[in-house]
Design an enzyme around this catalytic site. Sequence first.
Site, PDB file in Angstrom:
ATOM      1  N   HIS A 179       0.855  -1.200   0.000  1.00 22.94           N
ATOM      2  CA  HIS A 179       0.000   0.000   0.000  1.00 22.94           C
ATOM      3  C   HIS A 179       0.886   1.244   0.000  1.00 22.94           C
ATOM      4  O   HIS A 179       1.488   1.604   1.016  1.00 22.94           O
ATOM      5  CB  HIS A 179      -0.886  -0.015   1.241  1.00 22.94           C
ATOM      6  CG  HIS A 179      -2.113   0.830   1.128  1.00 22.94           C
ATOM      7  ND1 HIS A 179      -2.267   1.830   0.193  1.00 22.94           N
ATOM      8  CD2 HIS A 179      -3.273   0.843   1.864  1.00 22.94           C
ATOM      9  CE1 HIS A 179      -3.450   2.402   0.335  1.00 22.94           C
ATOM     10  NE2 HIS A 179      -4.072   1.826   1.348  1.00 22.94           N
ATOM     11  N   HIS A 182      -3.072   6.750  -0.747  1.00 26.69           N
ATOM     12  CA  HIS A 182      -3.987   7.305   0.248  1.00 26.69           C
ATOM     13  C   HIS A 182      -3.310   8.059   1.386  1.00 26.69           C
ATOM     14  O   HIS A 182      -3.827   8.088   2.512  1.00 26.69           O
ATOM     15  CB  HIS A 182      -4.872   6.193   0.828  1.00 26.69           C
ATOM     16  CG  HIS A 182      -5.733   5.546  -0.190  1.00 26.69           C
ATOM     17  ND1 HIS A 182      -6.567   4.489   0.095  1.00 26.69           N
ATOM     18  CD2 HIS A 182      -5.895   5.783  -1.509  1.00 26.69           C
ATOM     19  CE1 HIS A 182      -7.195   4.111  -1.007  1.00 26.69           C
ATOM     20  NE2 HIS A 182      -6.797   4.893  -1.993  1.00 26.69           N
ATOM     21  N   TYR A 184      -0.671   7.341   3.056  1.00 27.50           N
ATOM     22  CA  TYR A 184      -0.002   6.525   4.054  1.00 27.50           C
ATOM     23  C   TYR A 184       1.515   6.631   3.900  1.00 27.50           C
ATOM     24  O   TYR A 184       2.018   7.449   3.126  1.00 27.50           O
ATOM     25  CB  TYR A 184      -0.514   5.089   3.986  1.00 27.50           C
ATOM     26  CG  TYR A 184      -1.989   4.987   4.315  1.00 27.50           C
ATOM     27  CD1 TYR A 184      -2.497   5.546   5.490  1.00 27.50           C
ATOM     28  CD2 TYR A 184      -2.891   4.370   3.447  1.00 27.50           C
ATOM     29  CE1 TYR A 184      -3.847   5.489   5.789  1.00 27.50           C
ATOM     30  CE2 TYR A 184      -4.246   4.312   3.748  1.00 27.50           C
ATOM     31  CZ  TYR A 184      -4.715   4.871   4.919  1.00 27.50           C
ATOM     32  OH  TYR A 184      -6.055   4.815   5.215  1.00 27.50           O
TER      33      TYR A 184
END
Length: 370
Positions: A179, A182, A184
Amino acid sequence: MTASLFQPTQLGQFSINNRIAMAPMTRSRTTQPGDVPNDMMATYYGQRATAGLIITEGAPISAVGRGYSLTPGIYTQAHIDGWKKTTQAIHDKGGKVFIQLWHVGRRSHESITGEEIVSASAIKEADKVFGPLPDGGFGMIETGVPRAMSIADIQQTIADFVQAAKNAMEAGFDGVEIHAAHGYLLDQFMRLASNQRDDQYGGSQENRMRFLLETVEAVVDAIGADKVAIRVSPHVVEGFADFDPEIEALTLKVLEQLAPLNLAYLHFSENISKYVEAPESFRQAARQVYPNTIMVAGKLDKAKAEALLSKKYADLVAFGTPFVTNPDFVHRIEHNIALTDFDADARLSLYGGDEKGYIDYPTAEESLTV
C-alpha cells in the site's frame, strides 16, 4: 478483441476466473486482544470469492504501522494462523487472494500504535482515523504528531515489509499488495507537503521515491515478483490539504523503474476522499511507460469498467463498496441483476461491530427465497 470483464486471465503464475477484483476495504472485525483474523472474516471473504481476485483490507506490518483500531495484522504467529482460515475459505471456492501490506505512517495516533507515530518528516496534517474513544468505545479521533524517521527506522520498516510478505506466504496468500497510496507512509515520502527531508530520502523526486522502490525490490527478492503488487493514488488527496504539483511526474518515474520487475499488477486507486479526475493524458502516459498488468479502482460501474478495458488503460478493474452489500456482485453485474444499495446503514456498519452489516447480506438467489 476487447477483453471482457468476465473473461479469465493470467495474473503472475496463475489464472483468475475474471477481470474483476474486490478492492481492499477496512472493516475492523478482528478478535481481541491481538487484532487476530477470525472465522467471521473467513466467512465474509469466502462469500465474495467469485471475484477473480480478492485484495484484503490493509494488514499492518507492525504495531507502529497500525492506523485503525481492530484491523488484522500480519506480524505475529497468531495473525498468520488467523489468516489461514480466510485464505482457505477463498481457495475452497476457487478464488485467489492477495493481502494488502499496510504502514500508515502519520495517519495514526499513539493510542492505536502504543508508541510514537512516524513519517517522512515531523509534520502533522489535520486528519482523523478510527481509534479508541475516552469512554472505552471506538470512533474517529484526531491523529497525533509524528516524528521524522531515521535511516535506521527506514531500514527496519523495509525489513518489516519483507517479513510481513513472508508471513503472508505462510498464511496461504497468493501474493501481497504493497500500500503506497492514500496518504499513508510510502505516499508521505513521495509528496512535497509531507517530506521535507534533506537526506537521500528527501528533496528530489528521485530521492522521494527511493523508499518505495527499495521496499518493492526487497519484497520481490524475498517472495518473487509474480507475487508482488503495489497500489498508488496520484490523483487522490487523502491525508493532505492540497494536490501535489509534482506527484503525476514522480509517479510516472516510479512506473518506469517498476516496469522491468514484472510485478503481478500495478493498482491505481481513484475517485475517493478528496480527488481530481485522472486525465486521459495521464492514463496514456502510464500505459506507455508501464506495459504490464494495470488495475484501476474508484467508484466504477460496469460501463466505466468496460471502457477502461476497451481502451487498454486497465487489464483488471476493482470494485469496493458494491462488494460490501452484494456478496454475489460478479453474478449480479454479469446478469444485470439489481444491486443492493450501499446505503446509510451499510456505512454505519463499515467499521467494527459483529455479523450485522458484514456477513448477513443475501445473494440475489437467497433474496428470492426470503
